[in-house]
Design a protein around this motif. Structure first.
Motif, PDB file in Angstrom:
ATOM      1  N   PRO A  16       0.835  -1.205   0.000  1.00 10.61           N
ATOM      2  CA  PRO A  16       0.000   0.000   0.000  1.00 10.61           C
ATOM      3  C   PRO A  16       0.865   1.248   0.000  1.00 10.61           C
ATOM      4  O   PRO A  16       1.962   1.267   0.562  1.00 10.61           O
ATOM      5  N   ALA A  17       0.347   2.301  -0.617  1.00  6.40           N
ATOM      6  CA  ALA A  17       1.133   3.518  -0.806  1.00  6.40           C
ATOM      7  C   ALA A  17       1.552   4.160   0.502  1.00  6.40           C
ATOM      8  O   ALA A  17       2.602   4.808   0.575  1.00  6.40           O
ATOM      9  N   ASP A  18       0.748   3.987   1.555  1.00  4.37           N
ATOM     10  CA  ASP A  18       1.060   4.647   2.828  1.00  4.37           C
ATOM     11  C   ASP A  18       1.952   3.805   3.732  1.00  4.37           C
ATOM     12  O   ASP A  18       2.295   4.237   4.835  1.00  4.37           O
ATOM     13  N   ALA A  19       2.341   2.619   3.297  1.00  5.78           N
ATOM     14  CA  ALA A  19       3.165   1.737   4.131  1.00  5.78           C
ATOM     15  C   ALA A  19       4.618   2.190   4.084  1.00  5.78           C
ATOM     16  O   ALA A  19       5.211   2.300   3.011  1.00  5.78           O
ATOM     17  N   GLU A  20       5.182   2.452   5.262  1.00  3.52           N
ATOM     18  CA  GLU A  20       6.550   2.949   5.338  1.00  3.52           C
ATOM     19  C   GLU A  20       7.517   1.931   5.918  1.00  3.52           C
ATOM     20  O   GLU A  20       8.697   1.933   5.580  1.00  3.52           O
ATOM     21  N   VAL A  21       7.034   1.067   6.830  1.00  6.93           N
ATOM     22  CA  VAL A  21       7.924   0.120   7.494  1.00  6.93           C
ATOM     23  C   VAL A  21       7.695  -1.279   6.930  1.00  6.93           C
ATOM     24  O   VAL A  21       6.624  -1.592   6.398  1.00  6.93           O
ATOM     25  N   ALA A  22       8.702  -2.133   7.072  1.00  4.51           N
ATOM     26  CA  ALA A  22       8.658  -3.468   6.461  1.00  4.51           C
ATOM     27  C   ALA A  22       7.466  -4.289   6.938  1.00  4.51           C
ATOM     28  O   ALA A  22       6.785  -4.940   6.132  1.00  4.51           O
ATOM     29  N   SER A  23       7.215  -4.277   8.238  1.00  3.59           N
ATOM     30  CA  SER A  23       6.130  -5.110   8.766  1.00  3.59           C
ATOM     31  C   SER A  23       4.785  -4.696   8.199  1.00  3.59           C
ATOM     32  O   SER A  23       3.938  -5.545   7.883  1.00  3.59           O
ATOM     33  N   VAL A  28       0.440  -6.645   4.956  1.00  3.75           N
ATOM     34  CA  VAL A  28      -0.643  -6.378   3.999  1.00  3.75           C
ATOM     35  C   VAL A  28      -0.450  -7.233   2.749  1.00  3.75           C
ATOM     36  O   VAL A  28      -1.377  -7.910   2.288  1.00  3.75           O
ATOM     37  N   ARG A  29       0.750  -7.221   2.198  1.00  4.00           N
ATOM     38  CA  ARG A  29       1.003  -7.995   0.969  1.00  4.00           C
ATOM     39  C   ARG A  29       0.789  -9.490   1.175  1.00  4.00           C
ATOM     40  O   ARG A  29       0.337 -10.187   0.260  1.00  4.00           O
ATOM     41  N   ALA A  30       1.101  -9.990   2.353  1.00  2.06           N
ATOM     42  CA  ALA A  30       0.958 -11.419   2.617  1.00  2.06           C
ATOM     43  C   ALA A  30      -0.471 -11.820   2.976  1.00  2.06           C
ATOM     44  O   ALA A  30      -0.732 -12.997   3.227  1.00  2.06           O
ATOM     45  N   GLY A  31      -1.368 -10.857   3.015  1.00  2.00           N
ATOM     46  CA  GLY A  31      -2.758 -11.187   3.293  1.00  2.00           C
ATOM     47  C   GLY A  31      -3.045 -11.474   4.751  1.00  2.00           C
ATOM     48  O   GLY A  31      -4.041 -12.124   5.071  1.00  2.00           O
ATOM     49  N   TYR A  32      -2.197 -10.967   5.648  1.00  2.00           N
ATOM     50  CA  TYR A  32      -2.431 -11.154   7.083  1.00  2.00           C
ATOM     51  C   TYR A  32      -3.443 -10.146   7.621  1.00  2.00           C
ATOM     52  O   TYR A  32      -4.231 -10.460   8.509  1.00  2.00           O
ATOM     53  N   ILE A  33      -3.383  -8.911   7.114  1.00  2.00           N
ATOM     54  CA  ILE A  33      -4.204  -7.832   7.670  1.00  2.00           C
ATOM     55  C   ILE A  33      -4.783  -6.985   6.543  1.00  2.00           C
ATOM     56  O   ILE A  33      -4.252  -6.958   5.430  1.00  2.00           O
ATOM     57  N   PRO A 145      -2.108   7.501  13.907  1.00  2.00           N
ATOM     58  CA  PRO A 145      -1.889   6.077  13.641  1.00  2.00           C
ATOM     59  C   PRO A 145      -0.941   5.921  12.453  1.00  2.00           C
ATOM     60  O   PRO A 145      -1.075   6.601  11.437  1.00  2.00           O
ATOM     61  N   ARG A 146       0.034   5.008  12.601  1.00  2.00           N
ATOM     62  CA  ARG A 146       1.015   4.827  11.528  1.00  2.00           C
ATOM     63  C   ARG A 146       1.771   3.521  11.751  1.00  2.00           C
ATOM     64  O   ARG A 146       1.595   2.845  12.751  1.00  2.00           O
ATOM     65  N   SER A 147       2.604   3.186  10.803  1.00  2.00           N
ATOM     66  CA  SER A 147       3.483   2.010  10.878  1.00  2.00           C
ATOM     67  C   SER A 147       2.711   0.714  11.048  1.00  2.00           C
ATOM     68  O   SER A 147       3.124  -0.185  11.782  1.00  2.00           O
ATOM     69  N   GLY A 148       1.571   0.614  10.364  1.00  2.00           N
ATOM     70  CA  GLY A 148       0.808  -0.626  10.428  1.00  2.00           C
ATOM     71  C   GLY A 148       0.313  -0.911  11.823  1.00  2.00           C
ATOM     72  O   GLY A 148      -0.389  -0.101  12.430  1.00  2.00           O
ATOM     73  N   LEU A 149       0.691  -2.071  12.361  1.00  2.00           N
ATOM     74  CA  LEU A 149       0.204  -2.494  13.673  1.00  2.00           C
ATOM     75  C   LEU A 149       1.023  -1.941  14.829  1.00  2.00           C
ATOM     76  O   LEU A 149       0.737  -2.250  15.985  1.00  2.00           O
ATOM     77  N   LEU A 150       2.014  -1.113  14.554  1.00  2.00           N
ATOM     78  CA  LEU A 150       2.856  -0.598  15.628  1.00  2.00           C
ATOM     79  C   LEU A 150       2.230   0.593  16.341  1.00  2.00           C
ATOM     80  O   LEU A 150       2.528   0.855  17.508  1.00  2.00           O
TER      81      LEU A 150
END
Length: 588
Positions: A16-23, A28-33, A145-150
């Motif tokens: 996703p365009a807003d994803a900045e960190v590896a996790s 998202v790419r792996a279909g986990y979340i 909110p940022r960095s996915g689940l962090l």
């Protein structure tokens, strides 16, 4: 048996365009979340399997020391008022009203709820110690909110609370949690540090964090290259290298020097030809306090002195002033107190400096790095002038010396003297000694062995479930995806037939997957009608530790096993495939 073709695993080729960190990118790419709204995520099949495994490990270890509860996520205002935290939590807390107009909040943490149970149910020292824990969703109105689940607004947390009759009992409960956490994070395959920490809004005395180094982290951790010393930036200390004091000029008494237009530490040092280490930095702050009788607010002046090249640490300052909030002094306040504009401030030459012990007038806090120093340079409280030959304890009297500075990389370890490093890190667990803060404010009491009413002493201990998964992804990823430790991966082994239209290959793959599953391994059979390269890319992406490739070598009774973390490939006998994994890193 789990067949990939029957499961919902929506892998993506682009992050996703807003994803900045590896996790964030890979989960998202792996279909986990999938994101529902800012800071709010849905956990899909693969993610939920990993979270359930993590929670299973947490439960197994916590059940060895405590008892599991399940508490409401919806809390009445009265409990948070009783602890004094309804207002302290501010906008971080989600608040709402029911249809009758009663104030409620969504649980941010559960000290109040657990203490409420304790005050109603615990009566005697004979019922102590108690360790109660739960695993449940928590809510925080995160401003950014940022960095996915962090950094999210809803998250899963294991929080536990200990109740003991005395400090010695709390020591035992604290150590039990510390050791349980070590087992949990070891089993989850994390490379972590245990560091000294600040207790923050939770309160209490001793506090330690479990941290995982990663560029995605928002915390800074100071650690030693050689020994086990580690602390977060708010608590870290160091040994400073010795510095040479300046030679006194004239009769050695404070000497006024003309420094036209030179306001900053660097400018003055350059103008006078000295190092910033020989300068005093003066910070002027105030604490606004309300007189309980008159209800009038009156500021107490807090003057900080640091070495010229050092930076003030907010958490250490807060500890030094008893947690009271400070603010910068305003321009008119500075002029009234120092009779000088900012940029030329110092501790000498005005009335209040003669008796700094009079804390009703001001507090003069001096960083320990200045203790014992001589012939320093500071502002003269006069525009365009500074003073030379200034020596603490001779020319001015501090209210107290305190550790107020922020540690820098390259300084010496306070334990062994080796070089300190600073890294960003993610907090995955935090343990606190709360003391009597909540039992006192909320009126929890038990009878001791002498029949005297006493307050139980408390501890609080948290683990972020999502943060374990994100930390694992952060510490083991590459351009193709990530690799999870087998203990928390959604599947341990993926079996990939290269061509499902070849009945022999599909039969062999199905047989291998069945036998591995019977042997107790979590296995997924990739039975999709896709090219081998597509399957291999997906297997690399989703974090499964081992891939069994069932291809042309089947005719020789052999398959290829790929270890995701190392990319190492080995041939394995189909007939002895379960023995192969028993002898591998998947051995239980």
């Amino acid at each position: 048996m789990h067949r990939w073709s029957e499961l919902f695993i929506p892998t993506l080729r682009e992050a996703p365009a807003d994803a900045e960190v590896a996790s964030h990118k890979f989960l998202v790419r792996a279909g986990y979340i999938r994101q529902l709204a800012a800071g709010i995520y849905s956990y899909l099949f693969m993610g939920n399997r990993s979270f359930n495994k993590i929670m299973g490990i947490v439960r197994e270890e916590m059940d060895k020391i405590g008892q599991e509860f399940y508490l409401p996520a919806l809390h009445p205002r009265e409990l948070w008022e009783a602890s004094g935290r309804w207002s302290v939590m501010g906008e971080n807390m989600f608040r709402l009203k029911d249809r009758k107009g009663a104030d409620l909040c969504l649980g941010f943490t559960a000290e109040e709820i657990m203490t409420d149970i304790a005050r109603k149910e615990l009566r005697s020292y004979k019922q102590l110690p108690q360790i109660w824990y739960q695993i449940q969703s928590k809510f925080r109105d995160e401003p950014r909110p940022r960095s996915g689940l962090l950094r999210v607004r809803q998250f899963i947390m294991k929080d536990s609370y200990s109740f003991d009759i005395d400090a010695a009992g709390l020591d035992v409960s604290y150590v039990k949690h510390r050791e349980a956490y070590k087992r949990i994070f070891d089993r989850c395959g994390l490379k972590y540090m245990l560091i000294e920490a600040d207790s923050g809004a939770m309160g209490g005395s001793q506090s330690q964090e479990f941290m995982v180094r990663t560029p995605a982290g928002e915390d800074q951790v100071v650690s030693c290259e050689k020994c086990d010393y580690a602390a977060n930036m708010e608590k870290a200390t160091s040994k400073l290298a010795a510095v040479a004091d300046l030679v006194p000029e004239g009769d050695g008494k404070p000497l006024e020097v003309y420094t036209p237009g030179q306001k900053t530490i660097e400018d003055v040092a350059r103008f006078l030809g000295v190092s910033p280490v020989n300068k005093i930095k003066t910070l002027a702050l105030a604490i606004d306090e309300t007189d309980p009788k008159t209800k009038k607010t009156k500021p107490t002046w807090v003057i900080l002195l640091l070495r010229g090249d050092h930076q003030m640490n907010e958490a250490k300052l807060s500890a030094a002033v008893g947690g009271k909030p400070t603010r910068p002094m305003q321009e008119d306040e500075i002029n009234n107190l120092f009779h000088s504009p900012a940029g030329f401030l110092g501790p000498i030459g005005i009335e209040w400096a003669k008796d700094a012990k009079d804390s009703t007038r001001l507090v003069l806090l001096v960083d320990k790095a200045l203790e014992g120093r001589t012939n320093l340079i500071c502002g003269a409280n006069k525009e365009d002038y500074h003073l030379k030959n200034v020596t603490p304890d001779r020319d001015f009297q501090p209210t107290a010396y305190a550790d107020l500075r922020t540690v820098s990389a390259g300084e010496a370890c306070p334990k062994c003297g080796a070089t300190l490093r600073i890294d960003t890190a993610v907090e995955v667990g935090h343990i606190f000694k709360l003391g009597y803060r909540y039992s006192s404010s909320m009126g929890a009491h038990v009878l001791d062995k002498n029949g005297k009413e006493v307050m139980p002493i408390m501890g609080c201990y948290g683990i972020g479930i999502e943060r374990i998964l994100t930390a694992a992804v952060e510490q083991s990823n590459d351009e193709n995806g990530f690799c999870l430790p087998p203990s928390i991966a959604p599947f341990e082994i993926v079996v990939c037939p290269t061509n499902i239209k070849d009945e022999a290959l599909l039969a062999a793959a199905t047989d291998i997957a069945t036998r591995l599953e019977t042997a107790g391994y979590d296995v997924i059979l990739d039975d999709r009608d896709e090219r081998p390269g597509v399957k291999f890319k997906d297997a690399d992406l989703v974090g499964i530790p081992f891939r069994v490739t069932v291809g042309k070598k089947v005719t020789e009774g052999t398959v290829e096993v790929v270890q995701r973390s190392t990319r190492q490939m080995q041939d394995a006998s189909i007939a002895a495939i379960t023995d192969y994994f028993k002898d591998s890193r998947l051995a239980r």
